[in-house]
Design an enzyme around this catalytic site. Structure first.
Site, PDB file in Angstrom:
ATOM      1  CB  SER A 181      12.645 -27.632  85.116  1.00 40.93           C
ATOM      2  OG  SER A 181      11.292 -27.833  84.786  1.00 40.93           O
ATOM      3  CG  HIS A 209      17.189 -26.659  85.015  1.00 42.23           C
ATOM      4  ND1 HIS A 209      17.065 -25.944  86.187  1.00 42.23           N
ATOM      5  CD2 HIS A 209      16.010 -26.536  84.371  1.00 42.23           C
ATOM      6  CE1 HIS A 209      15.851 -25.429  86.249  1.00 42.23           C
ATOM      7  NE2 HIS A 209      15.192 -25.768  85.159  1.00 42.23           N
ATOM      8  CE  LYS A 240      15.682 -21.596  85.745  1.00 47.54           C
ATOM      9  NZ  LYS A 240      14.787 -22.086  84.712  1.00 47.54           N
TER      10      LYS A 240
END
Ligand SMILES: *Cc1c(COP(=O)(O)O)cnc(C)c1O
Length: 391
Positions: A181, A209, A240
C-alpha cells in the site's frame, strides 16, 4: 485527578509534533475526485485510492439512491440475525464470479475482514508468516489471533522459506499485501504459493490495491498472476478502486462457511447498509466493462515514470497507481508536501510508523480521473520544488 491523565497525553502529543509526526485531517467539501476542495482551497489531488474514478460516478450515485429507496438506509441487524439483504447476497455471488473463486463473504471493512479471517483460522501455537511491509490491519489481526507472528523482510522469499522450514506449528498462514500500500510493488505470488504448497500453509492475499486495477478486466492479483489454489484466501476492499465501501473474502465454499460461523468481525456487527451493495454491484459492471479506465491509468503511470527526472528524490520500483517518491526524513517529506500545496497540489507526506523510519515519502496515487495535463503539472511542480528545497 483526571488532569494528570490528560497531561500525560499532551506530553506525548507535544513529542510527536516535535518529531514532525503529528497528523492532521483536511476538511473536504467536494466529492472525491482529481480536483477537490480541501480546507477551503481548490487543489489538484494525488491522495485518493479511487484508482478508477468511480467514487463520484453518476451511475453509482443513482444505484445507491435507488438501493436506499428500495431497502432503506440501515440494515438494522447483523447478517446472521436479520440484516442479510438480497443486495448483499447478490453482491457476494457477483464478487465471487468476478474474481473466479467459488464463494465470497462480505465484511464491513477491509480492516475487519483481515481481523476476522486471521483470528478465525489461527490460534495459540499456530504461526503466521507476514511480509514486513504488510498493512497494519494484518499485523493487528495476528496479535488478536494469539498465533506466533514471524515477519519476513519485504518480498524475501528465501527468508520466508527458512522460517517455514523451521516451524513446527500445526497451523500455518502466509500473508502478504498483493500490492503493497505504501510502495506499490507486487508480492511474488507464484513463489509464495509454491512455498505454501510445500509447507501446507494457507496463503492470504490482501488485494486492497489490486482489485479492479490488475488482471484481465480488473479481476485482481490472481488473474494478474494466473494463480489458482484451494489454499488461497483472497481479500479485497470495495472502498478503493470500486469507489464505494466494504470488503470481502473469497475462496473455497467450506472456508467461507467456516468464516460465516467463526469470524467475530462478521458475526458481532451490524450488516452494512444494503444500498452500499447496490452501488458496488453497479461498480462491478463498470470495472468489468471499461478497460479504457485501466488503459488511461497505465498511460498516466508511464508518463510520470518517464518524465519525472529528479536528482535527489526517487520514485520507487512500482508499476502500479501507487507511486512513492522517497524523500527520507520526516521534515523533508513535510516540506515538500507543504511546498506542493502552495502550488495547489495535494500529495500526502507518509511518515513512520506507517512506513519504516528514514523512508518518509510522498505517496503519489494516480487515478483514471486524472488527465495527462494533471500529471504534467505535478511533474513540473516537483522539478521546481527540488530546485527550491534542496538548493
Ligand atoms: C485500505 C487497506 C485495508 C483496509 O481496508 P478498509 O476497507 O479501508 O478498512 C486493508 N489492507 C490494505 C492493504 C489496505 O490498503
Amino acid at each position: 485527578m483526571a488532569d494528570s491523565l490528560l497531561a500525560k497525553l499532551q506530553v506525548e502529543l507535544d513529542q510527536r509534533a516535535a518529531d514532525g509526526l503529528l497528523r492532521r485531517r483536511r476538511l473536504l467539501d467536494s466529492p472525491q475526485a482529481a480536483h477537490i476542495e480541501a480546507d477551503g482551497k481548490s487543489v489538484l489531488s494525488f491522495c485518493s485510492n479511487d484508482y478508477l474514478g468511480l467514487a463520484n460516478h453518476p451511475k453509482l450515485i443513482a444505484a445507491m439512491q435507488q438501493g436506499a429507496a428500495k431497502a432503506g438506509v440501515g440494515s438494522g441487524a447483523s447478517h446472521l440475525i436479520a440484516g442479510h439483504h438480497c443486495y448483499h447476497h447478490e453482491l457476494e455471488q457477483a464478487l465471487a464470479a468476478f474474481v473466479r473463486l467459488p464463494a465470497a463473504l462480505l465484511f464491513s471493512t477491509g480492516y475487519m475482514a483481515n481481523l476476522g479471517v486471521i483470528s478465525a483460522l489461527l490460534g495459540r501455537g499456530d504461526a503466521i508468516f507476514a511480509d514486513k511491509l504488510n498493512h497494519a490491519s494484518l499485523n493487528d489481526a495476528a496479535v488478536l489471533s494469539r498465533a506466533d507472528l514471524h515477519r519476513y523482510p519485504h518480498n524475501d522469499v528465501l527468508a520466508l522459506e527458512k522460517m517455514l522450514k523451521a516451524s513446527r506449528a500445526p497451523g500455518k498462514l502466509v500473508v502478504a499485501d498483493a500490492v503493497f500500500s505504501m510502495d506499490g510493488d507486487l508480492a511474488p505470488v507464484p513463489e509464495l504459493l509454491a512455498l505454501c504448497e510445500q509447507h501446507d500453509a494457507w496463503l492470504l492475499l490482501d488485494d486492497a490495491h489490486g482489485f479492479g486495477v490488475l488482471g484481465e478486466n480488473g479481476r485482481g492479483i490472481l488473474s494478474h498472476f494466473k494463480a489458482a489454489s484451494k489454499r488461497i484466501i483472497y481479500m479485497a476492499t470495495l472502498g478503493k478502486a470500486a469507489g464505494v465501501f466494504g470488503a470481502f473474502i473469497a475462496g473455497e465454499p467450506v472456508l467461507i462457511e467456516y468464516l460465516l460461523q467463526q469470524a467475530r468481525t462478521y458475526i458481532y456487527t451490524t450488516a452494512t447498509p444494503p444500498a452500499l451493495s447496490a452501488a458496488v454491484l453497479q461498480a462491478l459492471k463498470i470495472i468489468a466493462q471499461q478497460d479504457h479506465r485501466r488503459q488511461h491509468l497505465q498511460l498516466l503511470i508511464k508518463t510520470l515514470k518517464n518524465d519525472l527526472h529528479l536528482q535527489h528524490w526517487q520514485l520507487g520500483v512500482s508499476g502500479t497507481a501507487i507511486q512513492p517518491l522517497l524523500v527520507g526524513s520526516n521534515q523533508a517529506a513535510l516540506s515538500l508536501s507543504e511546498y506542493l500545496l502552495t502550488q495547489g497540489i495535494l500529495v500526502p507526506a507518509i511518515r513512520p510508523p506507517t512506513v519504516p523510519k528514514g523512508s518518509s515519502r510522498l505517496r503519489i496515487s494516480l487515478s483514471a480521473a486524472h488527465s495527462i495535463e494533471d500529471i504534467q503539472r505535478l511533474i513540473a511542480v516537483l522539478h521546481e520544488a527540488e530546485k527550491r528545497i534542496v538548493a
